[in-house]
Design an enzyme around this catalytic site. Sequence first.
Site, PDB file in Angstrom:
ATOM      1  N   ASP A  48       0.848  -1.207   0.000  1.00 17.84           N
ATOM      2  CA  ASP A  48       0.000   0.000   0.000  1.00 17.84           C
ATOM      3  C   ASP A  48       0.885   1.258   0.000  1.00 17.84           C
ATOM      4  O   ASP A  48       0.678   2.172  -0.806  1.00 17.84           O
ATOM      5  CB  ASP A  48      -0.884   0.047   1.260  1.00 17.84           C
ATOM      6  N   GLU A  71      -5.112   7.546   0.390  1.00 17.16           N
ATOM      7  CA  GLU A  71      -5.530   6.834   1.604  1.00 17.16           C
ATOM      8  C   GLU A  71      -4.439   6.823   2.679  1.00 17.16           C
ATOM      9  O   GLU A  71      -4.729   6.980   3.860  1.00 17.16           O
ATOM     10  CB  GLU A  71      -5.913   5.383   1.278  1.00 17.16           C
ATOM     11  N   ASP A 143      -6.136   5.269  -4.167  1.00 17.63           N
ATOM     12  CA  ASP A 143      -6.223   4.132  -3.247  1.00 17.63           C
ATOM     13  C   ASP A 143      -5.205   3.125  -3.757  1.00 17.63           C
ATOM     14  O   ASP A 143      -5.435   2.436  -4.738  1.00 17.63           O
ATOM     15  CB  ASP A 143      -7.637   3.538  -3.229  1.00 17.63           C
ATOM     16  N   ILE A 145      -3.850   0.287  -2.690  1.00 18.83           N
ATOM     17  CA  ILE A 145      -4.413  -1.069  -2.728  1.00 18.83           C
ATOM     18  C   ILE A 145      -5.805  -0.959  -2.150  1.00 18.83           C
ATOM     19  O   ILE A 145      -5.977  -0.667  -0.973  1.00 18.83           O
ATOM     20  CB  ILE A 145      -3.586  -2.097  -1.921  1.00 18.83           C
ATOM     21  N   ASP A 146      -6.787  -1.151  -3.005  1.00 23.20           N
ATOM     22  CA  ASP A 146      -8.172  -1.146  -2.547  1.00 23.20           C
ATOM     23  C   ASP A 146      -8.561  -2.600  -2.357  1.00 23.20           C
ATOM     24  O   ASP A 146      -8.355  -3.418  -3.256  1.00 23.20           O
ATOM     25  CB  ASP A 146      -9.050  -0.477  -3.606  1.00 23.20           C
ATOM     26  N   THR A 148      -7.485  -4.376   0.627  1.00 16.93           N
ATOM     27  CA  THR A 148      -6.238  -4.955   1.163  1.00 16.93           C
ATOM     28  C   THR A 148      -6.475  -6.371   1.697  1.00 16.93           C
ATOM     29  O   THR A 148      -5.596  -7.228   1.599  1.00 16.93           O
ATOM     30  CB  THR A 148      -5.664  -4.038   2.268  1.00 16.93           C
ATOM     31  N   HIS A 235     -17.944  -4.769   5.781  1.00 16.03           N
ATOM     32  CA  HIS A 235     -17.864  -3.606   4.879  1.00 16.03           C
ATOM     33  C   HIS A 235     -19.214  -3.218   4.299  1.00 16.03           C
ATOM     34  O   HIS A 235     -19.426  -2.067   3.937  1.00 16.03           O
ATOM     35  CB  HIS A 235     -16.902  -3.895   3.718  1.00 16.03           C
ATOM     36  N   ARG A 276     -23.894  -1.722  -2.024  1.00 14.80           N
ATOM     37  CA  ARG A 276     -23.022  -1.556  -0.840  1.00 14.80           C
ATOM     38  C   ARG A 276     -23.788  -0.756   0.199  1.00 14.80           C
ATOM     39  O   ARG A 276     -23.776   0.472   0.198  1.00 14.80           O
ATOM     40  CB  ARG A 276     -21.751  -0.821  -1.268  1.00 14.80           C
ATOM     41  N   ASP A 289     -12.541   5.326  -2.737  1.00 11.85           N
ATOM     42  CA  ASP A 289     -13.139   3.998  -2.900  1.00 11.85           C
ATOM     43  C   ASP A 289     -14.264   3.979  -3.926  1.00 11.85           C
ATOM     44  O   ASP A 289     -14.787   2.898  -4.226  1.00 11.85           O
ATOM     45  CB  ASP A 289     -13.685   3.491  -1.561  1.00 11.85           C
TER      46      ASP A 289
HETATM   47  N1  LIG Z   1     -15.640  -0.849   8.185  1.00 10.73           N
HETATM   48  C1  LIG Z   1     -15.611  -0.662   6.889  1.00 10.73           C
HETATM   49  N2  LIG Z   1     -16.773  -0.471   6.199  1.00 10.73           N
HETATM   50  C2  LIG Z   1     -16.767  -0.298   4.884  1.00 10.73           C
HETATM   51  N3  LIG Z   1     -15.626  -0.273   4.128  1.00 10.73           N
HETATM   52  C3  LIG Z   1     -14.442  -0.444   4.748  1.00 10.73           C
HETATM   53  C4  LIG Z   1     -14.374  -0.648   6.141  1.00 10.73           C
HETATM   54  N4  LIG Z   1     -13.081  -0.803   6.481  1.00 10.73           N
HETATM   55  C5  LIG Z   1     -12.359  -0.671   5.345  1.00 10.73           C
HETATM   56  N5  LIG Z   1     -13.169  -0.468   4.296  1.00 10.73           N
HETATM   57  C6  LIG Z   1     -12.802  -0.233   2.913  1.00 10.73           C
HETATM   58  O1  LIG Z   1     -13.728  -0.917   2.082  1.00 10.73           O
HETATM   59  C7  LIG Z   1     -13.114  -1.141   0.844  1.00 10.73           C
HETATM   60  C8  LIG Z   1     -13.066  -2.564   0.431  1.00 10.73           C
HETATM   61  O2  LIG Z   1     -14.259  -3.084   0.649  1.00 10.73           O
HETATM   62  P1  LIG Z   1     -14.686  -4.290  -0.232  1.00 10.73           P
HETATM   63  O3  LIG Z   1     -13.459  -4.966  -0.721  1.00 10.73           O
HETATM   64  O4  LIG Z   1     -15.448  -5.052   0.766  1.00 10.73           O
HETATM   65  O5  LIG Z   1     -15.492  -3.679  -1.336  1.00 10.73           O
HETATM   66  C9  LIG Z   1     -11.757  -0.732   0.974  1.00 10.73           C
HETATM   67  O6  LIG Z   1     -11.651   0.567   0.533  1.00 10.73           O
HETATM   68  C10 LIG Z   1     -11.518  -0.831   2.430  1.00 10.73           C
HETATM   69  O7  LIG Z   1     -10.377  -0.157   2.666  1.00 10.73           O
HETATM   70  P2  LIG Z   1      -8.949  -0.615   1.981  1.00 10.73           P
HETATM   71  O8  LIG Z   1      -8.737   0.244   0.751  1.00 10.73           O
HETATM   72  O9  LIG Z   1      -8.042  -0.283   3.063  1.00 10.73           O
HETATM   73  O10 LIG Z   1      -9.013  -2.084   1.653  1.00 10.73           O
HETATM   74 MG   LIG Z   2     -10.182   1.204  -0.566  1.00 10.69          MG
HETATM   75 MG   LIG Z   3      -6.587   0.904   0.265  1.00  8.88          MG
HETATM   76 MG   LIG Z   4      -6.720   0.505   3.684  1.00  4.78          MG
END
Ligand SMILES: Nc1ncnc2c1ncn2[C@@H]1O[C@H](COP(=O)(O)O)[C@@H](O)[C@H]1OP(=O)(O)O
Ligand SMILES: [Mg+2]
Ligand SMILES: [Mg+2]
Ligand SMILES: [Mg+2]
Length: 353
Positions: A48, A71, A143, A145-146, A148, A235, A276, A289
């Site tokens: 990341d 991010e 972002d 790594i989206d 992670t 999420h 979502r 995101d």
């Molecule tokens: N509690 C949370 N509720 C919703 N989304 C979240 C939460 N924690 C992290 N995320 C972010 O949700 C996204 C991924 O969700 P999904 O893969 O389920 O669609 C990512 O951006 C992730 O961050 P990250 O970029 O750090 O991975």
């Molecule tokens: Mg993300």
């Molecule tokens: Mg990310």
């Molecule tokens: Mg993250």
Amino acid sequence: MSLAYATEKQVAIAAVRRACHLTSSVFNNLVTNETLTKGDKSPVTVGDYAAQAVISSVLWHAFPKDPIVGEEDAAELREESGSAMRDRIVALANEALAEEITLGDNVDWGIGPGQEKTTEQLLDAIDRGNYPGGRTGRMWTIDPIDGTKGFLRGEQYAVCLSLIVDAQVQLGVIGCPNLLIDPAEPELGRGVIFVAVKGHGAEQIRLSGANPTPLRIPDFAQEELSFLESVEAAHSSHSFNDRVSALLSIARRPVRMDSQAKYGCLARGEGAAYLRMPTGVGYREKIWDHAPGAVLVEEAGGIVTDSRGLPLDFGLGRTLGENFGVIAAGLGTHARVLQAVQQAGNEQENGKT
Ligand SMILES: Nc1ncnc2c1ncn2[C@@H]1O[C@H](COP(=O)(O)O)[C@@H](O)[C@H]1OP(=O)(O)O
Ligand SMILES: [Mg+2]
Ligand SMILES: [Mg+2]
Ligand SMILES: [Mg+2]
């Protein structure tokens, strides 16, 4: 014909492609002490940080005045305890920046052999992502790594970059190193980049840069409807989606996938809607995101709104504000899904579920 944001598009693709090579190589060599847990309990890896450093460096060379909403920040890496991780991040970022120039690349963007940076320059590049966002002007979102958690599982994740001008997303680039190029032809392998420019359509290219293919969301017959949703139940609400699915008499099981790869799959017709909905813990969705995914889906002929049917507002700062969820779908599907979401929401409020 001159294309709007043509240079921005080339720069963004070059930056995302290099970051995708980096994250793939990190996954193949991941060791356990390369992941931290952030204040919000989410994981962050050397991948990341290094990917944000690379993308931010490229943007700074190409568009030095543009602010960035990214991010990650480098605060923990600047501490003494962060030194081992820091060294690895610097090595990874420099390897990616110094990769050979390929088609569409330009040395003026601080890339190519000999373009390595110092540790300080790379930490500063990460921290240039601290812009608070807002209603006016140009800004990029990163972002690095989206998804992670998907990345750590060896499943889907995405390297995501967008350009927002006066709160409108003008350009979105989503790199998906683990996504099949064509699910109908798995032998073609994995690695795609989704690209959209507002008013100029959406396309998929291979990670190699080859084979640009325009994207258009197809019409779905009732029996073909299925939802795209998060793998992580924390999420977005799986149970809410199940209720919406039942209200629409959807027979197919939802397709679960991490990251904005969901928007890419929707744009190429692998799922009729991306839902979502909030889990009720007060999480605010971040603009990085959704900005690239929203322009991609809209340019592929779809609609992206919240559960009130309003467009996502990218002018509120780093987040989308109060969380009313996200509904993305093709033109022929969106209104039906929105209506079912509202019905399910009313049921929930009346305590019927
Ligand atoms: N509690 C949370 N509720 C919703 N989304 C979240 C939460 N924690 C992290 N995320 C972010 O949700 C996204 C991924 O969700 P999904 O893969 O389920 O669609 C990512 O951006 C992730 O961050 P990250 O970029 O750090 O991975
Ligand atoms: Mg993300
Ligand atoms: Mg990310
Ligand atoms: Mg993250």
